[in-house]
Design an enzyme around this catalytic site. Structure first.
Site, PDB file in Angstrom:
ATOM      1  N   GLY A 156      45.828  44.167  43.548  1.00 25.76           N
ATOM      2  CA  GLY A 156      44.942  43.316  44.337  1.00 25.76           C
ATOM      3  C   GLY A 156      44.529  41.992  43.929  1.00 25.76           C
ATOM      4  CB  ALA A 157      46.389  39.552  41.821  1.00 19.54           C
ATOM      5  N   GLY A 158      46.423  39.362  44.703  1.00 23.35           N
ATOM      6  CA  GLY A 158      46.780  38.717  46.152  1.00 23.35           C
ATOM      7  C   GLY A 158      45.641  38.648  47.013  1.00 23.35           C
ATOM      8  CG  ASP A 159      44.425  42.253  48.689  1.00 18.94           C
ATOM      9  OD1 ASP A 159      44.952  41.904  49.535  1.00 18.94           O
ATOM     10  OD2 ASP A 159      44.256  43.440  48.436  1.00 18.94           O
TER      11      ASP A 159
END
Length: 122
Positions: free
Chosen positions: A67-70
């Site tokens: 979820g880091a990219g989101d």
């Protein structure tokens, strides 16, 4: 195209801009590409010969990168919507995405506004 070095990433990003713009009228052209680099931050690449802008991420002990990219994209969009310049929004997005990897989960790891430095909202 290889993307193992910053030079290769820059070349690939400029090629992507060129390909995107080859079939579009100038008023709809792509001006920049943002490449996320995980713990190394991100790279802002423009179509001209200007050097890319490397924006570092703070060093953290990553527990879960899911979820880091989101989180990065959401923070970038939020700060752009607040009127920040793109480099400033990217710097804040790197910081917030770095915070998110220090906890388990996806949305549950995203920091709340009160966990983000208040200076980000000035």
């Amino acid at each position: 195209m290889p993307t193992g070095t910053e030079e290769e990433i820059t070349a690939a990003a400029r090629r992507l801009i060129q390909m995107a713009n080859s079939h579009r009228p100038p008023q709809y052209s792509a001006a920049t590409v943002v490449v996320t680099l995980g713990s190394k931050g991100c790279l802002l690449v423009t179509p001209d010969s200007a050097p890319p802008v490397h924006i570092s991420a703070p060093r953290v002990e990553a527990i879960d990168t899911t979820g880091a990219g989101d989180c990065f994209i959401g923070a970038m969009a939020f700060f752009l919507g607040m009127g920040n310049t793109l480099p400033n929004a990217l710097q804040k997005a790197c910081h917030i995405a770095s915070m998110s990897v220090t906890k388990r989960g996806t949305q549950t790891s995203f920091p709340t506004r009160d966990q983000v430095p208040s200076s980000f909202f000035d």
